[in-house]
Design an enzyme around this catalytic site. Structure first.
Site, mmCIF file in Angstrom:
data_model
loop_
_atom_site.group_PDB
_atom_site.id
_atom_site.type_symbol
_atom_site.label_atom_id
_atom_site.label_comp_id
_atom_site.label_asym_id
_atom_site.label_seq_id
_atom_site.Cartn_x
_atom_site.Cartn_y
_atom_site.Cartn_z
ATOM 1 N N CYS A 121 18.159 -36.853 -7.259
ATOM 2 C CA CYS A 121 17.889 -36.932 -5.821
ATOM 3 C C CYS A 121 18.989 -37.739 -5.157
ATOM 4 O O CYS A 121 19.486 -38.707 -5.722
ATOM 5 C CB CYS A 121 16.531 -37.595 -5.582
ATOM 6 S SG CYS A 121 16.052 -37.633 -3.838
ATOM 7 N N GLU B 292 11.235 -33.071 -14.854
ATOM 8 C CA GLU B 292 9.886 -33.406 -15.294
ATOM 9 C C GLU B 292 8.842 -32.702 -14.441
ATOM 10 O O GLU B 292 9.062 -32.452 -13.252
ATOM 11 C CB GLU B 292 9.658 -34.914 -15.168
ATOM 12 C CG GLU B 292 10.563 -35.713 -16.066
ATOM 13 C CD GLU B 292 10.402 -37.215 -15.875
ATOM 14 O OE1 GLU B 292 11.138 -37.962 -16.527
ATOM 15 O OE2 GLU B 292 9.553 -37.631 -15.072
ATOM 16 N N CYS C 172 12.573 -45.964 -7.003
ATOM 17 C CA CYS C 172 12.346 -44.661 -7.627
ATOM 18 C C CYS C 172 13.294 -44.417 -8.802
ATOM 19 O O CYS C 172 14.519 -44.514 -8.655
ATOM 20 C CB CYS C 172 12.519 -43.577 -6.571
ATOM 21 S SG CYS C 172 12.407 -41.908 -7.239
ATOM 22 N N CYS D 96 2.264 -31.122 -10.733
ATOM 23 C CA CYS D 96 3.251 -31.802 -9.897
ATOM 24 C C CYS D 96 4.628 -31.297 -10.332
ATOM 25 O O CYS D 96 4.991 -31.426 -11.500
ATOM 26 C CB CYS D 96 3.127 -33.312 -10.113
ATOM 27 S SG CYS D 96 4.424 -34.269 -9.329
ATOM 28 N N CYS E 259 16.201 -44.090 -3.012
ATOM 29 C CA CYS E 259 15.160 -45.091 -2.761
ATOM 30 C C CYS E 259 15.174 -46.108 -3.904
ATOM 31 O O CYS E 259 15.259 -45.722 -5.078
ATOM 32 C CB CYS E 259 13.789 -44.430 -2.647
ATOM 33 S SG CYS E 259 13.758 -43.137 -1.391
ATOM 34 N N CYS F 141 7.436 -40.168 -12.060
ATOM 35 C CA CYS F 141 8.532 -39.237 -12.265
ATOM 36 C C CYS F 141 9.865 -39.935 -12.455
ATOM 37 O O CYS F 141 10.177 -40.902 -11.794
ATOM 38 C CB CYS F 141 8.586 -38.222 -11.137
ATOM 39 S SG CYS F 141 7.843 -36.706 -11.689
HETATM 40 N N1 SAH Z 1 11.230 -37.024 -2.534
HETATM 41 C C1 SAH Z 1 9.886 -36.873 -2.120
HETATM 42 C C2 SAH Z 1 8.966 -36.353 -3.190
HETATM 43 C C3 SAH Z 1 9.116 -36.892 -4.578
HETATM 44 S S1 SAH Z 1 8.652 -38.557 -4.858
HETATM 45 C C4 SAH Z 1 9.368 -38.158 -1.529
HETATM 46 O O1 SAH Z 1 10.032 -39.169 -1.648
HETATM 47 O O2 SAH Z 1 8.319 -38.114 -0.906
HETATM 48 C C5 SAH Z 1 6.868 -38.480 -4.808
HETATM 49 C C6 SAH Z 1 6.219 -39.777 -4.384
HETATM 50 O O3 SAH Z 1 6.355 -40.785 -5.411
HETATM 51 C C7 SAH Z 1 6.818 -40.382 -3.115
HETATM 52 O O4 SAH Z 1 5.810 -40.864 -2.261
HETATM 53 C C8 SAH Z 1 7.627 -41.507 -3.671
HETATM 54 O O5 SAH Z 1 7.913 -42.467 -2.698
HETATM 55 C C9 SAH Z 1 6.739 -41.991 -4.796
HETATM 56 N N2 SAH Z 1 7.385 -42.849 -5.782
HETATM 57 C C10 SAH Z 1 8.662 -42.817 -6.224
HETATM 58 N N3 SAH Z 1 8.871 -43.796 -7.137
HETATM 59 C C11 SAH Z 1 7.714 -44.451 -7.272
HETATM 60 C C12 SAH Z 1 7.291 -45.563 -8.057
HETATM 61 N N4 SAH Z 1 8.135 -46.191 -8.882
HETATM 62 N N5 SAH Z 1 6.015 -45.977 -7.939
HETATM 63 C C13 SAH Z 1 5.149 -45.335 -7.105
HETATM 64 N N6 SAH Z 1 5.489 -44.282 -6.333
HETATM 65 C C14 SAH Z 1 6.765 -43.854 -6.412
HETATM 66 FE FE1 SF4 Z 2 14.263 -39.076 -3.838
HETATM 67 FE FE2 SF4 Z 2 12.729 -40.713 -5.231
HETATM 68 FE FE3 SF4 Z 2 13.291 -41.274 -2.684
HETATM 69 FE FE4 SF4 Z 2 11.650 -39.204 -3.265
HETATM 70 S S1 SF4 Z 2 11.281 -41.369 -3.665
HETATM 71 S S2 SF4 Z 2 13.375 -39.224 -1.799
HETATM 72 S S3 SF4 Z 2 12.584 -38.495 -5.205
HETATM 73 S S4 SF4 Z 2 14.786 -41.174 -4.371
#
Ligand code: SAH
Ligand code: SF4
Length: 351
Positions: free
Chosen positions: A114, A94, A121, A107, A118, A335
């Site tokens: 990944c 995406e 996410c 973006c 997390c 995302c």
């Molecule tokens: N992997 C990297 C970059 C991609 S995620 C990282 O984790 O920083 C980009 C941002 O979106 C990160 O700050 C991540 O923590 C946040 N993010 C992921 N899932 C989310 C969600 N469900 N709601 C809000 N922010 C989210």
């Molecule tokens: Fe990976 Fe999502 Fe964690 Fe970013 S927030 S490191 S994309 S699992």
């Protein structure tokens, strides 16, 4: 897996010049190609009108121009456009276009999936498939530029995947985004977001690039952070803070701290106090993100008043804090969400 086709997008000027010389063409053909790839991007080899038909035909037979293909676009009322793109091996990623008054931001994703897992996410929930090539990273920007008719002013690596876990492709993409013969987007217009991979942060610091480093913190104590971000068990907060101070010292740049507020988990006054203590003395800007719940029951968004209270508390401690404006909420711009939906439905029937 099908072998990766050789794509022109992703090659540097030098590589394009060398490549044309290998075909017994003058090296300035490489400059011309760079122009068609990054300056005035085109959708097909046929549009490269100053390249001879003979060379264009050979290019068509031996290479592909764009490694990404737009599968679907969702357009929000606020103008945000979310793209689902497919790759040569049918994997999906995406990318998002966010128009604002003073800037046009894209973006981009850096990986298919990944590894970091997390809990909040949508990308992390699906596991890891593979790294993207520099060409696949850049082509997200190009597909969007071709669709909206302009090259963006800003690029953020905040899509799917962990950019610092795909370091080589990330750096090559940054080089081409920034180069005068490439997209010519100023280095200060770029942001790389990481979950906190310390070796990558140190390496990026040593490059002294002047881009913005954003760190996804989301919790200010190790116990809490480890619960939502498994990477914290490898690189804990003390070590992360040392790395961030080192990054600021090496680059002179302020870092962005991303803190996604999750109701009842990290949004209380004591959480704000812990965050202020942790960040004391670090040259940073805090971005509070109301969490986008990926499924019911897990991590809910606090009420707006709570978010503002949290912000005020940090500001009282002298920190610079903004609340991320929601963009594309009506199209699920977070995302990983669009891909999840796409995979779960019968496309013919629904799209
Ligand atoms: N992997 C990297 C970059 C991609 S995620 C990282 O984790 O920083 C980009 C941002 O979106 C990160 O700050 C991540 O923590 C946040 N993010 C992921 N899932 C989310 C969600 N469900 N709601 C809000 N922010 C989210
Ligand atoms: Fe990976 Fe999502 Fe964690 Fe970013 S927030 S490191 S994309 S699992």
């Amino acid at each position: 897996m099908r072998p990766m086709p050789f794509s022109l997008v992703g090659l540097t000027l030098q590589e394009l010049q060398n490549f044309m010389q290998r075909w017994n063409e003058p090296s300035y053909r490489g400059d011309q190609l760079a122009g068609w790839l990054y300056k005035t991007p085109v959708a097909s080899f046929d549009e490269m009108t100053n390249i001879s038909i003979r060379v264009r035909e050979r290019l068509k037979q031996e290479m592909i121009l764009h490694p990404c293909k737009i599968e679907t676009i969702r357009v929000s009322q606020d103008g945000t456009r979310k793209y689902l793109l497919s790759l040569h091996d049918s994997e999906l990623i995406e990318a998002v276009f966010i128009p604002e008054e003073d800037r046009r931001t894209v973006c981009v994703s850096s990986q298919v999936g990944c590894k970091m897992g997390c809990t909040f996410c949508a990308t992390g929930a699906k596991g890891f498939y593979r790294n993207l090539t520099a060409g696949e990273i850049l082509d997200q920007i190009l597909q969007i530029a071709l669709d909206v008719g302009e090259v963006p002013s800003n690029v953020v690596f905040m899509g799917m995947g962990e950019p610092l876990a795909n370091y080589g492709a990330l750096l090559k993409a940054i080089q081409i985004i920034n180069a005068p013969w490439g997209f010519n987007i100023g280095i200060r217009q770029l942001t790389v977001s990481t979950c906190g991979l310390i070796p990558g942060i140190q390496r990026l610091g040593r490059e002294k690039l002047g881009l913005t480093l954003a760190v996804s913190l989301h919790a200010a104590d190790d116990e809490k952070r480890s619960r939502i971000m498994p990477i914290n068990r490898v690189y804990g907060l003390d070590e992360l803070m040392v790395a961030l101070r080192g990054y600021v010292a090496m680059t002179g740049r302020r870092v962005t701290v991303e803190y996604a507020l999750m109701a009842g988990f990290n949004d209380k006054m004591e959480d704000a106090a812990a965050l202020a203590r942790l960040l004391k003395g670090l040259l940073c800007h805090i971005n509070l993100i109301p969490i986008n719940p990926i499924r019911a029951g897990l991590h809910q968004r606090p009420r707006p008043a709570e978010i503002e209270k949290f912000q005020a508390m940090l500001q009282r401690d002298g920190l610079t804090v903004s609340i991320r404006k929601e963009r594309g909420e009506d199209i699920e711009a977070a995302c990983g969400q669009l891909k999840g939906e796409w995979e779960g439905v019968d496309h013919e029937a629904s799209w």
